[in-house]
Design an enzyme around this catalytic site. Structure first.
Site, PDB file in Angstrom:
ATOM      1  CB  SER A 154      -0.889  -0.020   1.252  1.00 54.72           C
ATOM      2  OG  SER A 154      -1.328   1.277   1.571  1.00 54.72           O
ATOM      3  CD  GLN A 205      -1.999   2.248  -3.202  1.00 56.36           C
ATOM      4  OE1 GLN A 205      -1.995   1.705  -2.091  1.00 56.36           O
ATOM      5  NE2 GLN A 205      -2.358   3.517  -3.358  1.00 56.36           N
ATOM      6  CE1 TYR A 247      -4.584   5.630  -2.174  1.00 52.06           C
ATOM      7  CE2 TYR A 247      -3.689   4.920  -0.083  1.00 52.06           C
ATOM      8  CZ  TYR A 247      -4.701   4.903  -1.025  1.00 52.06           C
ATOM      9  OH  TYR A 247      -5.833   4.157  -0.791  1.00 52.06           O
ATOM     10  CB  THR A 276      -4.925   3.856  -5.598  1.00 56.23           C
ATOM     11  OG1 THR A 276      -4.462   2.509  -5.433  1.00 56.23           O
ATOM     12  CG2 THR A 276      -6.342   3.950  -5.056  1.00 56.23           C
ATOM     13  NE  ARG A 282     -12.989   4.460   3.940  1.00 60.27           N
ATOM     14  CZ  ARG A 282     -11.720   4.257   3.634  1.00 60.27           C
ATOM     15  NH1 ARG A 282     -10.869   3.892   4.566  1.00 60.27           N
ATOM     16  NH2 ARG A 282     -11.294   4.412   2.402  1.00 60.27           N
ATOM     17  CE  LYS A 308      -6.759  -1.472  -5.162  1.00 60.03           C
ATOM     18  NZ  LYS A 308      -7.363  -0.523  -4.239  1.00 60.03           N
ATOM     19  CG  HIS A 333     -10.640   1.998  -2.021  1.00 64.76           C
ATOM     20  ND1 HIS A 333      -9.680   2.730  -2.665  1.00 64.76           N
ATOM     21  CD2 HIS A 333     -10.162   1.818  -0.771  1.00 64.76           C
ATOM     22  CE1 HIS A 333      -8.675   2.981  -1.831  1.00 64.76           C
ATOM     23  NE2 HIS A 333      -8.941   2.431  -0.680  1.00 64.76           N
ATOM     24  NE  ARG A 389     -11.160   0.446   3.397  1.00 60.16           N
ATOM     25  CZ  ARG A 389     -11.120   0.109   4.681  1.00 60.16           C
ATOM     26  NH1 ARG A 389     -11.932  -0.816   5.142  1.00 60.16           N
ATOM     27  NH2 ARG A 389     -10.273   0.682   5.506  1.00 60.16           N
TER      28      ARG A 389
END
Ligand SMILES: Cc1cc2nc3c(=O)[nH]c(=O)nc-3n(C[C@H](O)[C@H](O)[C@H](O)COP(=O)(O)O)c2cc1C
Length: 366
Positions: free
Chosen positions: A95, A116, A118, A144, A153, A240, A264, A267
């Site tokens: 991640s 991945q 961010y 992503t 959330r 993604k 996701h 989420r």
């Protein structure tokens, strides 16, 4: 077992979705809408579920999706998942908000780890993260795109995840009721987001790194940024979080090698379609120009086969292996992989499939 081990603040972060969690539910329901029709009187005494993806033959058609803060759920969780994936010969995606660093995971699973991204608000940080992934010899970068904002959330809001640095008395009591988890945190502290440490200071505390990450993420991202990543990244580029056929087409045009059709894991956008519903139109739009993978809601081997029968080349799981690693560390992660692998094998036998290529025609919608 994972639920028993974790205090609510941690389990709800792992398990929860956005707002009313209808998307979370839809991800499961969508798989249930499909049937796989068995075919008998075929010699299925040997079955092979291996799949070749971006030049590597993996032993199963699924891999481990990137999940942030895994080390908070289970100390060393990123390393354990990477190790279990490498031993099982499946990919593990680290991640962008992992606890273990890019460099650590490159050493743990050099042939199996993907990374991945961010993006940070400061492009020099983003470009440095990409450079570090390249220097650490990662072959596959996953960008992503489905976090333009932090989503609402409500379980996290209620449980206080990511809120005050000092837990409320209610949260503290719940932590005390989960001593196995608490003892590790009490002994070692909350783990930092190690890939981000260099931008804050080598001796920065976990809280400072978390504050820095919160100030940098989510960063505004456009198609121009994807073009930049394509220029900066010499290896395989995967996007993604795609759910619209036009976005998949555009990613292909910009030179992406694959997309992961994903919401996701329910989420981000509660009214988003389930990826399995979105897949046929996306497949129609891009045909065989890029590799199509899928994630969100996969809990059983049959789900993996349904996705493959619908045209996905590969499938990723997030929570399934997270539950495993939280429940039983490395052995638990391995067990979760084995459960999926064994179910795929058994269902293939029922479908009369010796290999994944035989799957065509097994699928029926309700
Ligand atoms: C606890 C948790 C953390 C996640 N963190 C990330 C992340 O850091 N980056 C990312 O691209 N996706 C993240 N995801 C989404 C997963 O990569 C994946 O899309 C999703 O879990 C798939 O759904 P599933 O959990 O139903 O298998 C996270 C998911 C979970 C459950």
């Amino acid at each position: 077992m994972a639920k028993r081990r974790l205090p609510r603040i941690a389990f709800d972060y792992l398990d929860g979705g956005v707002e009313d969690e209808t998307c979370l539910e839809r991800n499961r329901k969508a798989f249930e809408r499909y049937r796989l029709v068995p075919r008998y009187l075929v010699d299925v005494s040997t079955r092979d579920q291996s799949t070749t993806l971006f030049g590597h033959t993996y032993s199963s058609p699924f891999g481990i999706a990137p999940t942030g803060s895994t080390g908070f759920l289970r100390r060393g969780g990123d390393e354990m998942l990477a190790q279990a994936a490498a031993a099982a010969n499946i990919p593990f995606v680290l991640s962008g908000s992992s606890n273990a660093s890019i460099e650590t995971i490159a050493a743990v699973a050099p042939q199996h780890a993907w990374v991945q991204l961010y993006a940070a608000r400061d492009p020099t940080v983003t470009h440095d993260l990409v450079r570090r992934a390249r220097d650490a010899a990662f072959k596959t970068l996953v960008v992503t795109v489905d976090v333009p904002v932090r989503s609402k959330r409500e379980r996290d809001i209620r449980s206080g995840f990511g809120a005050a640095p000092r837990p409320s008395p209610r949260v503290l009591i719940d932590m005390l009721l989960h001593p196995a988890w608490l003892a590790v945190i009490a002994r070692h502290g909350i783990p930092p987001f190690e890939s981000w440490l260099p931008y804050v200071g080598a001796n920065a505390r976990a809280l400072d790194v978390a504050k820095f990450l919160a100030s940098q993420f989510p960063a505004p991202q456009t198609w121009q940024d994807l073009e930049t990543y394509r220029r900066l990244w010499p290896g395989t580029l995967v996007v993604k979080g795609i759910l619209h056929p036009d976005d998949a087409r555009r990613a292909a045009e910009l030179g992406a090698d694959g997309v992961i059709v994903s919401n996701h894991g329910g989420r981000q956008l509660d009214c988003a379609p389930a990826p399995i519903e979105a897949l046929p139109a996306i497949r129609e739009a891009v045909r065989d120009r890029i590799v199509l993978a899928i994630d969100s809601g996969v809990r059983r081997g049959a789900d993996v086969l349904k996705a493959v029968a619908l045209g996905a080349r590969f499938v990723f799981v997030g929570r399934a292996t997270l539950y495993g690693v939280v429940a039983g560390g490395l052995a638990g992660a391995t067990r979760a992989i084995d459960i999926l692998r064994e179910e795929i094998d058994l269902v293939m036998a029922q479908l009369g499939c010796r290999s994944l290529a035989d799957l065509d025609g097994s699928l029926r919608t309700q």
